[in-house]
Design a protein around this motif. Structure first.
Motif, PDB file in Angstrom:
ATOM      1  N   TRP A   1      12.546  -2.784  -0.958  1.00 51.90           N
ATOM      2  CA  TRP A   1      11.724  -3.048  -2.148  1.00 51.90           C
ATOM      3  C   TRP A   1      10.201  -3.246  -1.896  1.00 51.90           C
ATOM      4  CZ3 TRP A   1       8.730  -7.115  -4.349  1.00 51.90           C
ATOM      5  CH2 TRP A   1       8.419  -6.974  -5.714  1.00 51.90           C
ATOM      6  N   TRP A   2       9.685  -3.608  -0.737  1.00 55.16           N
ATOM      7  CA  TRP A   2       8.344  -3.977  -0.419  1.00 55.16           C
ATOM      8  C   TRP A   2       7.817  -2.579  -0.269  1.00 55.16           C
ATOM      9  CZ3 TRP A   2       7.393  -8.692  -1.490  1.00 55.16           C
ATOM     10  CH2 TRP A   2       7.934  -9.569  -1.684  1.00 55.16           C
ATOM     11  N   THR A   3       8.376  -1.623   0.581  1.00 53.56           N
ATOM     12  CA  THR A   3       7.715  -0.572   0.877  1.00 53.56           C
ATOM     13  C   THR A   3       7.921   0.975   0.089  1.00 53.56           C
ATOM     14  OG1 THR A   3       9.456  -0.015   2.604  1.00 53.56           O
ATOM     15  CG2 THR A   3       7.404  -0.963   3.364  1.00 53.56           C
ATOM     16  N   ASP A   4       9.185   0.652  -0.645  1.00 51.79           N
ATOM     17  CA  ASP A   4       9.649   1.843  -1.536  1.00 51.79           C
ATOM     18  C   ASP A   4       9.437   1.378  -3.175  1.00 51.79           C
ATOM     19  OD1 ASP A   4      11.091   4.555  -1.571  1.00 51.79           O
ATOM     20  OD2 ASP A   4      12.731   3.235  -2.396  1.00 51.79           O
ATOM     21  N   THR A   5       9.399   0.319  -3.398  1.00 50.57           N
ATOM     22  CA  THR A   5       9.093  -0.222  -4.826  1.00 50.57           C
ATOM     23  C   THR A   5       7.894  -0.684  -5.232  1.00 50.57           C
ATOM     24  OG1 THR A   5      11.568  -0.430  -5.014  1.00 50.57           O
ATOM     25  CG2 THR A   5      10.165  -1.243  -6.940  1.00 50.57           C
ATOM     26  N   LEU A   6       7.563  -1.928  -4.537  1.00 54.33           N
ATOM     27  CA  LEU A   6       6.277  -2.683  -4.834  1.00 54.33           C
ATOM     28  C   LEU A   6       5.203  -1.659  -4.705  1.00 54.33           C
ATOM     29  CD1 LEU A   6       4.806  -5.106  -5.971  1.00 54.33           C
ATOM     30  CD2 LEU A   6       5.019  -6.226  -3.609  1.00 54.33           C
ATOM     31  N   ILE A   7       5.195  -1.217  -3.425  1.00 54.01           N
ATOM     32  CA  ILE A   7       3.793  -0.371  -3.332  1.00 54.01           C
ATOM     33  C   ILE A   7       3.576   0.870  -3.948  1.00 54.01           C
ATOM     34  CG2 ILE A   7       4.796   1.059  -1.402  1.00 54.01           C
ATOM     35  CD1 ILE A   7       1.501  -0.738  -0.953  1.00 54.01           C
ATOM     36  N   LYS A   8       4.743   1.233  -4.367  1.00 52.76           N
ATOM     37  CA  LYS A   8       4.818   2.536  -5.462  1.00 52.76           C
ATOM     38  C   LYS A   8       4.226   2.160  -6.693  1.00 52.76           C
ATOM     39  CE  LYS A   8       8.284   5.555  -3.264  1.00 52.76           C
ATOM     40  NZ  LYS A   8       9.796   5.730  -3.575  1.00 52.76           N
ATOM     41  N   ALA A   9       4.544   0.665  -7.320  1.00 48.78           N
ATOM     42  CA  ALA A   9       4.376   0.222  -8.726  1.00 48.78           C
ATOM     43  C   ALA A   9       3.002  -0.113  -8.739  1.00 48.78           C
ATOM     44  CB  ALA A   9       5.113  -1.175  -8.817  1.00 48.78           C
ATOM     45  N   MET A  10       1.994   0.072  -7.739  1.00 51.25           N
ATOM     46  CA  MET A  10       0.679  -0.260  -7.503  1.00 51.25           C
ATOM     47  C   MET A  10      -0.169   0.866  -7.558  1.00 51.25           C
ATOM     48  SD  MET A  10       0.238  -3.952  -5.510  1.00 51.25           S
ATOM     49  CE  MET A  10       1.168  -3.381  -4.102  1.00 51.25           C
ATOM     50  N   GLY A  11       0.541   2.011  -7.139  1.00 55.54           N
ATOM     51  CA  GLY A  11       0.073   3.443  -6.917  1.00 55.54           C
ATOM     52  C   GLY A  11      -1.240   3.183  -5.900  1.00 55.54           C
ATOM     53  N   ASP A  12      -2.336   4.147  -6.586  1.00 56.94           N
ATOM     54  CA  ASP A  12      -3.469   4.156  -5.731  1.00 56.94           C
ATOM     55  C   ASP A  12      -4.541   3.325  -6.377  1.00 56.94           C
ATOM     56  OD1 ASP A  12      -2.374   5.936  -3.819  1.00 56.94           O
ATOM     57  OD2 ASP A  12      -2.712   7.786  -5.222  1.00 56.94           O
ATOM     58  N   TYR A  13      -4.575   2.339  -7.350  1.00 61.48           N
ATOM     59  CA  TYR A  13      -5.398   1.714  -7.858  1.00 61.48           C
ATOM     60  C   TYR A  13      -6.063   0.542  -7.247  1.00 61.48           C
ATOM     61  CZ  TYR A  13      -3.397   4.083 -12.260  1.00 61.48           C
ATOM     62  OH  TYR A  13      -3.091   4.910 -12.938  1.00 61.48           O
ATOM     63  N   LYS A  14      -7.328   0.403  -7.440  1.00 62.65           N
ATOM     64  CA  LYS A  14      -7.893  -0.679  -6.631  1.00 62.65           C
ATOM     65  C   LYS A  14      -7.657  -2.021  -7.376  1.00 62.65           C
ATOM     66  CE  LYS A  14     -11.981   1.771  -5.272  1.00 62.65           C
ATOM     67  NZ  LYS A  14     -11.637   3.078  -5.307  1.00 62.65           N
ATOM     68  N   ILE A  15      -6.873  -2.714  -6.573  1.00 68.31           N
ATOM     69  CA  ILE A  15      -5.991  -3.943  -7.172  1.00 68.31           C
ATOM     70  C   ILE A  15      -6.662  -5.060  -6.153  1.00 68.31           C
ATOM     71  CG2 ILE A  15      -3.940  -5.200  -7.499  1.00 68.31           C
ATOM     72  CD1 ILE A  15      -2.559  -2.382  -8.157  1.00 68.31           C
ATOM     73  N   SER A  16      -7.249  -6.344  -6.799  1.00 65.20           N
ATOM     74  CA  SER A  16      -7.739  -7.276  -5.969  1.00 65.20           C
ATOM     75  C   SER A  16      -6.490  -7.794  -5.129  1.00 65.20           C
ATOM     76  CB  SER A  16      -8.443  -8.164  -6.762  1.00 65.20           C
ATOM     77  OG  SER A  16      -8.953  -9.455  -6.029  1.00 65.20           O
ATOM     78  N   TYR A  17      -5.695  -8.308  -6.004  1.00 65.01           N
ATOM     79  CA  TYR A  17      -4.361  -9.155  -5.233  1.00 65.01           C
ATOM     80  C   TYR A  17      -3.185  -8.909  -5.899  1.00 65.01           C
ATOM     81  CZ  TYR A  17      -5.040 -12.827  -8.539  1.00 65.01           C
ATOM     82  OH  TYR A  17      -4.998 -13.556  -9.862  1.00 65.01           O
ATOM     83  N   VAL A  18      -2.157  -8.861  -5.326  1.00 68.40           N
ATOM     84  CA  VAL A  18      -0.622  -9.096  -5.998  1.00 68.40           C
ATOM     85  C   VAL A  18       0.031 -10.178  -5.418  1.00 68.40           C
ATOM     86  CG1 VAL A  18       0.270  -7.736  -4.110  1.00 68.40           C
ATOM     87  CG2 VAL A  18       1.433  -7.861  -5.949  1.00 68.40           C
ATOM     88  N   LEU A  19       0.454 -11.190  -6.407  1.00 71.58           N
ATOM     89  CA  LEU A  19       0.936 -12.503  -6.248  1.00 71.58           C
ATOM     90  C   LEU A  19       2.446 -12.487  -6.469  1.00 71.58           C
ATOM     91  CD1 LEU A  19      -0.455 -15.896  -6.199  1.00 71.58           C
ATOM     92  CD2 LEU A  19       1.528 -15.703  -7.526  1.00 71.58           C
ATOM     93  N   LEU A  20       3.401 -12.779  -5.423  1.00 74.84           N
ATOM     94  CA  LEU A  20       4.614 -13.174  -5.703  1.00 74.84           C
ATOM     95  C   LEU A  20       4.985 -14.430  -5.927  1.00 74.84           C
ATOM     96  CD1 LEU A  20       6.789 -10.859  -5.204  1.00 74.84           C
ATOM     97  CD2 LEU A  20       4.486 -10.477  -4.236  1.00 74.84           C
ATOM     98  N   TRP A  21       6.148 -14.771  -6.873  1.00 72.95           N
ATOM     99  CA  TRP A  21       6.257 -15.755  -7.504  1.00 72.95           C
ATOM    100  C   TRP A  21       7.019 -16.995  -6.445  1.00 72.95           C
ATOM    101  CZ3 TRP A  21       3.541 -18.247 -10.487  1.00 72.95           C
ATOM    102  CH2 TRP A  21       3.900 -19.133 -11.374  1.00 72.95           C
ATOM    103  N   ARG A  22       7.288 -18.129  -6.743  1.00 78.19           N
ATOM    104  CA  ARG A  22       7.719 -18.981  -5.634  1.00 78.19           C
ATOM    105  C   ARG A  22       8.920 -19.049  -4.846  1.00 78.19           C
ATOM    106  NH1 ARG A  22       9.860 -24.005  -7.805  1.00 78.19           N
ATOM    107  NH2 ARG A  22      10.863 -23.726 -10.042  1.00 78.19           N
ATOM    108  N   ASN A  23       9.292 -19.556  -3.923  1.00 75.71           N
ATOM    109  CA  ASN A  23      10.689 -19.691  -3.023  1.00 75.71           C
ATOM    110  C   ASN A  23      10.961 -20.819  -3.243  1.00 75.71           C
ATOM    111  OD1 ASN A  23       9.898 -17.082  -2.098  1.00 75.71           O
ATOM    112  ND2 ASN A  23      10.481 -17.524   0.005  1.00 75.71           N
ATOM    113  N   HIS A  24      11.505 -21.230  -4.575  1.00 75.21           N
ATOM    114  CA  HIS A  24      12.394 -22.536  -5.048  1.00 75.21           C
ATOM    115  C   HIS A  24      13.555 -22.829  -4.079  1.00 75.21           C
ATOM    116  CE1 HIS A  24      13.495 -25.801  -7.401  1.00 75.21           C
ATOM    117  NE2 HIS A  24      14.616 -25.448  -7.461  1.00 75.21           N
TER     118      HIS A  24
END
Length: 380
Positions: free
Chosen positions: A311-334
């Protein structure tokens, strides 16, 4: 891992040139708070620089707890897996309005303050949201009783109560100081996911003018009370057009970062809608960011339990494309949720099936963790 050493300028005013071709003009970029502390201004300018270098990784409540542990000094599920802390740490101050000693997720505010100070000292960045109760009836954020937002506005039946709640936040925010007594800069994300329909402040429960009035009143109130260390993050959920994204926008003078939240629910191996929808929204938000001279962020995301090993290298990174994005925050590990009888987490923990892919994600030059931004101490 070969990561650009120029990234190490995040918390320093240095004689090092961090050259940039950012969509944001650093010469013209200014915070909405005209009295922002020098340290807050420095952080904002360096966020602009870093957006050219990569995307900072963030995690909610990272230091407070993880899967099968709580309040272990220096521990982090992210660090257990990647050997490095996140660059951005998310916290929520829901509960302050009730004078509760703990937030809505059970984190004591004394500990939260400690974690924010520790993060800042290491060179990490803190962001705060607020699941504030409904001021009309004192029920939780998810109560959408009609006219709840209007009740908090000047002249509304809950306005005086709302100001008292803001005072509680002011008191807490003013305690967030470093070892030299200087206010710690915070990315503040109020009224998040406003284009949804699940919180009392969402668009289904207020007109655009009512929402803008609440936003502006809140920011002005904080600043009148002496809070000048906040970088304000405008945050939406779904939107399908530029007009929809801007419908409730309070204006460029009242926001510093543009963002949205979006979570993965379907199997990305059979349904690409998460990637497609993220890219569509980033395309729209990128246009606005360029016009408004702002930076943008992916303020909340995740895939509960992360059942797809890539998911990290095949989905999330694709979802952000080539856009300049300051940060991506994942929700909590309850961890284990007794009521729902299931595990609830969004970042891998030691031994998790996506750990290898997460390390590969960590090693991408474009993805930044704490070591990438915090080599130099904060100076002013």
């Amino acid at each position: 891992m070969q990561k650009n050493i120029l990234l190490l300028c995040i918390y320093a005013v240095m004689g090092v040139s961090c050259s940039s071709k950012s969509q944001v003009s650093k010469n013209n970029a200014a915070l909405s708070d005209q009295k922002a502390t020098p340290e807050t201004v420095v952080l904002y300018k360096n966020l602009i620089k870093l957006a050219d270098k990569g995307i900072m990784f963030g995690h909610q409540d990272d230091l407070a707890y993880g899967v099968n542990w709580k309040y272990e000094d220096g521990r982090s599920d992210v660090k257990d897996v990647a050997g490095d802390y996140p660059a951005v740490y998310g916290w929520d101050i829901g509960g302050l309005e009730k004078k509760s000693p703990k937030n809505i997720d059970g984190v004591p505010f004394d500990k939260m303050r400690q974690y924010i100070k520790e993060t800042h000292k290491r060179g990490g960045i803190n962001t705060i949201s607020w699941h504030i109760d409904n001021p009309l009836n004192d029920k939780n954020s998810w109560d959408t009783t009609p006219k709840s937002l209007a009740s908090a506005l000047p002249g509304g039946v809950s306005h005086e109560k709302y100001k008292l709640w803001l005072d509680e936040a002011v008191t807490f925010l003013l305690t967030l100081k470093d070892e030299k007594g200087k206010a710690i800069p915070i990315l503040y994300r109020p009224y998040h996911e406003l284009t949804g329909n699940w919180f009392w402040w969402c668009k289904n429960n207020a007109s655009p003018e009512e929402f803008k009035t609440l936003w502006k009143f809140t920011l002005n109130y904080f600043q009148e009370k002496g809070v000048h260390n906040l970088i304000y993050v405008y945050n939406t959920a779904d939107f399908k057009s530029k007009e929809e994204f801007l419908e409730y926008y309070p204006g460029s003078d009242y926001a510093d970062i543009l963002s949205f939240d979006k979570y993965q629910y379907d199997d990305p191996q059979t349904n690409n809608s998460f990637v497609e929808n993220c890219l569509r929204q980033f395309s729209i938000m990128d246009q606005v960011a360029k016009e408004q001279n702002k930076i943008m962020a992916f303020a909340e995301t995740g895939y509960e339990q992360i059942p797809y090993s890539k998911w990290w290298t095949d989905t999330l990174i694709k979802a952000m494309g080539d856009y300049k994005i300051s940060y991506v925050l994942l929700w909590r590990n309850h961890g284990w949720q007794e009521k729902e009888q299931k595990m609830h987490y969004y970042a891998p923990y030691q031994g998790h099936a996506t750990s290898k892919d997460f390390v590969d994600f960590y090693n991408l030059d474009r993805i930044l963790f704490e070591k990438d931004i915090a080599e130099k101490p904060y100076k002013k």
